[in-house]
Design a protein around this motif. Structure first.
Motif, short mmCIF file in Angstrom:
data_model
loop_
_atom_site.label_atom_id
_atom_site.label_comp_id
_atom_site.label_asym_id
_atom_site.label_seq_id
_atom_site.Cartn_x
_atom_site.Cartn_y
_atom_site.Cartn_z
N LEU A 1 -5.41 -4.43 -5.82
CA LEU A 1 -4.53 -3.38 -6.34
C LEU A 1 -3.13 -3.69 -5.84
CD1 LEU A 1 -6.94 -0.65 -5.04
CD2 LEU A 1 -6.63 -1.09 -7.46
N ALA A 2 -2.17 -3.80 -6.74
CA ALA A 2 -0.81 -4.14 -6.34
C ALA A 2 0.18 -3.31 -7.15
CB ALA A 2 -0.54 -5.63 -6.55
N ASN A 3 0.59 -2.19 -6.57
CA ASN A 3 1.57 -1.32 -7.20
C ASN A 3 2.92 -1.59 -6.53
OD1 ASN A 3 2.96 0.70 -8.49
ND2 ASN A 3 1.95 2.39 -7.42
N ILE A 4 3.63 -2.58 -7.04
CA ILE A 4 4.87 -3.01 -6.38
C ILE A 4 6.02 -2.93 -7.39
CG2 ILE A 4 5.84 -4.75 -4.83
CD1 ILE A 4 3.10 -5.98 -4.54
N LEU A 5 6.59 -4.05 -7.75
CA LEU A 5 7.64 -4.14 -8.75
C LEU A 5 7.45 -5.45 -9.51
CD1 LEU A 5 10.74 -2.96 -6.67
CD2 LEU A 5 9.66 -1.68 -8.53
N ALA A 6 8.10 -5.56 -10.66
CA ALA A 6 7.89 -6.70 -11.54
C ALA A 6 8.22 -8.04 -10.87
CB ALA A 6 8.70 -6.53 -12.82
N ASN A 7 9.40 -8.17 -10.28
CA ASN A 7 9.80 -9.46 -9.70
C ASN A 7 8.87 -9.90 -8.57
OD1 ASN A 7 11.90 -9.97 -11.46
ND2 ASN A 7 13.44 -8.97 -10.17
N PRO A 8 8.57 -9.04 -7.58
CA PRO A 8 7.62 -9.46 -6.55
C PRO A 8 6.24 -9.81 -7.11
CG PRO A 8 8.82 -7.52 -5.82
CD PRO A 8 9.18 -7.73 -7.26
N LEU A 9 5.81 -9.08 -8.14
CA LEU A 9 4.51 -9.39 -8.72
C LEU A 9 4.51 -10.78 -9.34
CD1 LEU A 9 3.44 -6.01 -10.37
CD2 LEU A 9 2.43 -7.13 -8.37
N ARG A 10 5.59 -11.15 -10.03
CA ARG A 10 5.66 -12.49 -10.60
C ARG A 10 5.68 -13.55 -9.50
NH1 ARG A 10 9.10 -9.99 -14.63
NH2 ARG A 10 10.92 -10.40 -13.32
N GLN A 11 6.42 -13.29 -8.43
CA GLN A 11 6.52 -14.25 -7.33
C GLN A 11 5.19 -14.42 -6.60
OE1 GLN A 11 9.70 -12.59 -4.99
NE2 GLN A 11 11.24 -12.94 -6.58
N LEU A 12 4.37 -13.37 -6.62
CA LEU A 12 3.09 -13.41 -5.91
C LEU A 12 1.95 -13.95 -6.77
CD1 LEU A 12 3.31 -9.95 -4.09
CD2 LEU A 12 3.24 -12.19 -2.97
N ALA A 13 2.22 -14.29 -8.02
CA ALA A 13 1.15 -14.69 -8.92
C ALA A 13 0.33 -15.86 -8.38
CB ALA A 13 1.72 -15.02 -10.30
N THR A 14 1.01 -16.90 -7.91
CA THR A 14 0.29 -18.08 -7.42
C THR A 14 -0.48 -17.80 -6.13
OG1 THR A 14 1.76 -19.65 -8.51
CG2 THR A 14 0.53 -20.45 -6.60
N THR B 1 0.79 -1.24 0.00
CA THR B 1 0.00 0.00 0.00
C THR B 1 0.82 1.28 0.00
OG1 THR B 1 -1.90 1.07 1.07
CG2 THR B 1 -0.23 0.09 2.53
N GLY B 2 2.06 1.26 0.54
CA GLY B 2 2.86 2.49 0.56
C GLY B 2 2.20 3.54 1.44
N THR B 3 1.85 4.67 0.86
CA THR B 3 1.18 5.73 1.63
C THR B 3 -0.32 5.53 1.73
OG1 THR B 3 1.07 7.06 -0.38
CG2 THR B 3 2.90 7.51 1.12
N GLY B 4 -0.84 4.48 1.09
CA GLY B 4 -2.27 4.19 1.21
C GLY B 4 -3.14 4.85 0.17
N VAL B 5 -2.54 5.47 -0.85
CA VAL B 5 -3.32 6.21 -1.85
C VAL B 5 -4.41 5.35 -2.47
CG1 VAL B 5 -3.24 7.33 -4.11
CG2 VAL B 5 -1.54 7.90 -2.39
N LEU B 6 -4.06 4.15 -2.92
CA LEU B 6 -5.02 3.31 -3.63
C LEU B 6 -6.11 2.79 -2.70
CD1 LEU B 6 -2.58 1.33 -5.95
CD2 LEU B 6 -3.82 3.44 -6.43
#
Length: 298
Positions: free
Chosen positions: A231-244, A165-170
């Motif tokens: 909503l997942a505004n992270i980075l490419a590698n963590p997003l791929r790892q979190l797919a499953t 979430t970071g600052t919680g904007v989304l």
């Protein structure tokens, strides 16, 4: 509010010919000064010349500094070295105060100074001037907000997760638009506190539940899910790892908004989620960043 006040410093500045020479001079000065006595930085300027700046917490002996510069870079550079001081200033707050509101569909991300300038038909999201990240000006945040606004024009999810979430904007945007409870998680405890504070500032503190979690194993995910919007505004590698693990948390026909991607990374992320039964609905590019809207196949 977290204090970001930068104390006053004393500064010595000079310019030098080229990169290799600048690196050599910085190394010599670093070796010559006591550890912690000064912070030294070099920046390339017009015409290939390099500006070298030394910051001191305590006013230095100017003659001594000139002599060090003379030994490292020669008489001409030493004679041209200038000295001044930099007043104490909250640079983060000053920067945020100068930022203009960001519009993304019906959402407007703004600072406290623009609180009264949000139109009645817009949803304002005020971000406290305490953190430099997550102000809405970054292309990934804007992309997520645009896609969220698009989704909510035709769809009303009931179980929403803001992952990273970071600052919680989304999370704040979803809670305001839908008037429902939203789960927001982050691996960083400071981000969790910041997001919760910002949710309170925006009048949705009771709707945004923030937790510190690495991945999706925390019990709150199971008790709040399955989610029909993530909503997942992270980075490419963590997003791929979190797919499953993320796919396992989704309701039928759930929508997922993914961002934090450079355009060339989008294909790999899409492939990872397609392998888990999600289809690409839209690929939005803003300021060199990609945001993806994907739907879980029925």
């Amino acid at each position: 509010m977290i204090s970001t006040l930068t104390p006053s410093t004393h500064r010595a500045t000079f310019a030098i010919g080229h990169e290799q020479q600048a690196k050599r001079v910085v190394d010599l000065l670093t070796e010559s000064l006591f550890e912690g006595q000064a912070a030294i930085a070099a920046f390339e300027g017009p015409g290939g010349r390099w500006a070298i700046t030394m910051h001191f917490a305590v006013a230095p002996d100017r003659a001594e500094i000139r002599e060090l510069v003379r030994l490292a870079a020669g008489d001409d550079v030493a004679d041209a070295t200038t000295f001044d001081s930099v007043a104490a200033k909250d640079w983060v707050k000053a920067t945020l105060d100068e930022l203009v509101p960001v519009h993304a569909g019906r959402f407007v991300v703004h600072g406290a100074h623009d609180r009264g300038n949000v139109a009645p038909n817009m949803l304002g999201i005020e971000i406290e001037a305490a953190m430099a990240f997550g102000t809405g000006h970054h292309g990934t945040t804007r992309g997520c907000l645009w896609l969220l606004d698009t989704v909510l024009r035709a769809y009303r999810p009931q179980r929403v997760l803001d992952l990273g979430t970071g600052t919680g904007v989304l999370a704040i945007a979803a809670a305001k638009a839908l008037q429902i409870k939203v789960l927001a998680s982050d691996i960083d405890s400071l981000a969790v506190r910041t997001a919760q504070n910002n949710a309170g500032l925006n009048g949705v503190g009771g709707r945004v539940r923030t937790i510190r979690a690495n991945g999706l194993a925390a019990p709150e995910f199971a008790s709040r899910g399955p989610f029909d919007l993530v909503l997942a505004n992270i980075l490419a590698n963590p997003l791929r790892q979190l797919a499953t693990p993320l796919a396992l948390q989704l309701a039928p026909s759930a929508l997922v908004i993914l961002s934090g991607l450079l355009p060339h990374q989008a294909r790999g992320v899409v492939a990872a989620y397609r392998a888990r039964g999600l289809l690409l609905v839209r690929h939005l590019k803003i300021e060199g960043w990609s945001s993806l809207l994907m739907r879980r196949a029925r």
